[in-house]
Design an enzyme around this catalytic site. Structure first.
Site, PDB file in Angstrom:
ATOM      1  N   TYR A 124       0.840  -1.211   0.000  1.00  0.00           N
ATOM      2  CA  TYR A 124       0.000   0.000   0.000  1.00  0.00           C
ATOM      3  C   TYR A 124       0.869   1.252   0.000  1.00  0.00           C
ATOM      4  O   TYR A 124       0.485   2.285  -0.537  1.00  0.00           O
ATOM      5  CB  TYR A 124      -0.896  -0.031   1.239  1.00  0.00           C
ATOM      6  CG  TYR A 124      -1.987   1.005   1.256  1.00  0.00           C
ATOM      7  CD1 TYR A 124      -3.236   0.725   0.713  1.00  0.00           C
ATOM      8  CD2 TYR A 124      -1.783   2.251   1.845  1.00  0.00           C
ATOM      9  CE1 TYR A 124      -4.249   1.665   0.745  1.00  0.00           C
ATOM     10  CE2 TYR A 124      -2.791   3.191   1.885  1.00  0.00           C
ATOM     11  CZ  TYR A 124      -4.025   2.893   1.339  1.00  0.00           C
ATOM     12  OH  TYR A 124      -5.023   3.829   1.380  1.00  0.00           O
ATOM     13  N   LYS A 173      -0.235 -14.188   1.708  1.00  0.00           N
ATOM     14  CA  LYS A 173      -0.123 -14.819   0.385  1.00  0.00           C
ATOM     15  C   LYS A 173       1.284 -15.395   0.273  1.00  0.00           C
ATOM     16  O   LYS A 173       1.970 -15.265  -0.746  1.00  0.00           O
ATOM     17  CB  LYS A 173      -0.396 -13.769  -0.706  1.00  0.00           C
ATOM     18  CG  LYS A 173      -0.543 -14.322  -2.096  1.00  0.00           C
ATOM     19  CD  LYS A 173      -1.868 -15.018  -2.335  1.00  0.00           C
ATOM     20  CE  LYS A 173      -1.882 -15.682  -3.698  1.00  0.00           C
ATOM     21  NZ  LYS A 173      -3.102 -16.458  -3.944  1.00  0.00           N
ATOM     22  N   ASP A 206      -6.865 -15.107  -0.711  1.00  0.00           N
ATOM     23  CA  ASP A 206      -7.985 -15.376  -1.620  1.00  0.00           C
ATOM     24  C   ASP A 206      -9.017 -16.280  -0.950  1.00  0.00           C
ATOM     25  O   ASP A 206     -10.231 -16.047  -1.030  1.00  0.00           O
ATOM     26  CB  ASP A 206      -7.507 -15.947  -2.966  1.00  0.00           C
ATOM     27  CG  ASP A 206      -6.356 -16.932  -2.839  1.00  0.00           C
ATOM     28  OD1 ASP A 206      -5.803 -17.056  -1.737  1.00  0.00           O
ATOM     29  OD2 ASP A 206      -6.009 -17.580  -3.838  1.00  0.00           O
ATOM     30  N   ASP A 230      -6.537  -3.278   3.777  1.00  0.00           N
ATOM     31  CA  ASP A 230      -7.348  -2.228   3.165  1.00  0.00           C
ATOM     32  C   ASP A 230      -8.567  -2.856   2.490  1.00  0.00           C
ATOM     33  O   ASP A 230      -9.711  -2.404   2.668  1.00  0.00           O
ATOM     34  CB  ASP A 230      -6.462  -1.505   2.139  1.00  0.00           C
ATOM     35  CG  ASP A 230      -7.181  -0.393   1.408  1.00  0.00           C
ATOM     36  OD1 ASP A 230      -7.843   0.406   2.087  1.00  0.00           O
ATOM     37  OD2 ASP A 230      -7.079  -0.329   0.168  1.00  0.00           O
TER      38      ASP A 230
END
Ligand code: ATP
Length: 334
Positions: A124, A173, A206, A230
């Site tokens: 980010y 991830k 995911d 976020d």
């Protein structure tokens, strides 16, 4: 000793929802004193700066701020005032509760979870962003540190401990982004080992998104890096009825800023249509932070009871009330 907090009334619907929130806080008898400070468009107009030094000094001194949404004008030298404030005070933990409220259009009635998002590093806040001269290639670098990961995961476990929550899920991830997400996950495992009494779960981002939509009640506290946080925290806000009910806290070692997640809503500003609940729930988080958990609970219960009774709800919740009549209905239940 009386505690003083910095109050930033903000732009757009900010002043209306802040008045409503302070009205309710006064009914609670918190004993807090307010020091008003400007930021955003109103500060630019009054003082020629988006974040005046006096505002920074006030937050530094009081260590706690309640803040309405701010407008960041294009070309004002900041991509976002909120991000600048988080950076200025090293507010590393973004804490976003998502709790089901009665009489909303949400799909679920039994959600009670908190997203703890790392606020100071990661994709980010990508470093070295550039687009090649021919416009064909773009680059950005992601930095994750042991220190940043350690303190955010520790915060999540300490929050679980202090609120009696039972489980922390680290969202990552690491199977694909082995360096940055891998480091975060390694550190999360190390920290989790220090809290054997709290269940630790790892989930790939995911899958976490799918599980959140299908079975959100399985989650308690989620902890994750900046960009995943976020996205996931807005997903969670959507699960419980949207941004009008979503509060957020930005917490650091030296200061904490409590705010509504939504923006300045210029389309309804000054019309008494704004729902003040997100800022009130942020104020409840603030009361927990200043060690007034009983007042925080009284406030949350009064909000739930008012929504249950459909008393003076604002238009976004399907009612015909105004910002202030909704606040009065909540105050009457305190
Ligand atoms: P900003 O540029 O400050 O982000 P925005 O209008 O783009 O403002 P939001 O302020 O988040 O973004 O508003 C999105 C939509 O949600 C708007 O239609 C707005 O009227 C509505 N909205 C946002 N907050 C509230 C609220 N507290 N009560 C009622 N409606 C709201």
């Amino acid at each position: 000793m009386t505690q003083t907090i910095t109050v930033i009334r903000g732009d757009g619907i900010g002043p209306e929802i802040m008045d409503a929130t302070l009205f309710v806080l006064d009914k609670l008898g918190t004993g807090l004193q307010y020091e008003y400070a400007d930021a955003g468009l109103v500060a630019l107009e009054k003082h020629g700066e988006l974040i005046p030094a006096t505002t920074l000094d006030s937050i530094k001194k009081n260590k706690v701020a309640l803040k309405s949404p701010l407008t960041t004008p294009v070309g004002g030298g900041f991509s976002s005032i909120n991000v600048a404030l988080r950076r200025q005070f090293d507010l590393y933990a973004n804490v976003r509760p998502a709790i089901s409220f009665p009489n909303t259009k949400s799909r679920y009635e039994n959600i009670d979870m908190i997203t703890v998002r790392e606020n100071t590093e990661g994709a980010y806040l990508a470093e070295g962003q550039e687009v090649s001269a021919d416009g064909e290639t773009a680059f950005s670098g992601t930095r994750i540190t042991r220190k940043g990961s350690e303190r955010i995961v520790r915060y999540a476990f300490e929050l679980a401990k202090s609120t009696g929550r039972k489980k922390v899920t680290a969202v990552h991830k690491a199977n694909i982004i082995k360096s940055t997400s891998g480091l975060f996950l390694d550190v999360a495992r190390e920290v989790a080992a220090r809290y054997p009494e709290i269940e630790f779960q790892e989930m790939i981002v995911d899958n976490a998104c799918m599980q959140l939509v299908m079975r959100p009640e399985q989650f308690d506290i989620l902890v994750t890096t900046n960009l995943f946080g976020d996205i996931i925290s807005d997903l969670c806000a959507g699960l419980v009825g949207g941004l009008g009910l979503a509060p957020g806290a930005n917490i650091g070692a030296e200061a904490a800023i409590f705010e509504a997640v939504h923006g300045t809503a210029p389309d309804i500003a000054g019309q008494g249509k704004a729902n003040p609940v997100a800022l009130m729930l942020a104020a409840a988080q603030m009361l927990d932070h200043v060690e007034q958990p009983q007042n925080a609970e009284r406030l949350r219960k009064a909000i739930v009871a008012t929504m249950e009774a459909k008393d003076s709800l604002t238009g976004d919740l399907g009612g015909t009330g105004t910002t202030m009549s909704f606040a009065q209905a909540i105050a009457s239940r305190i």
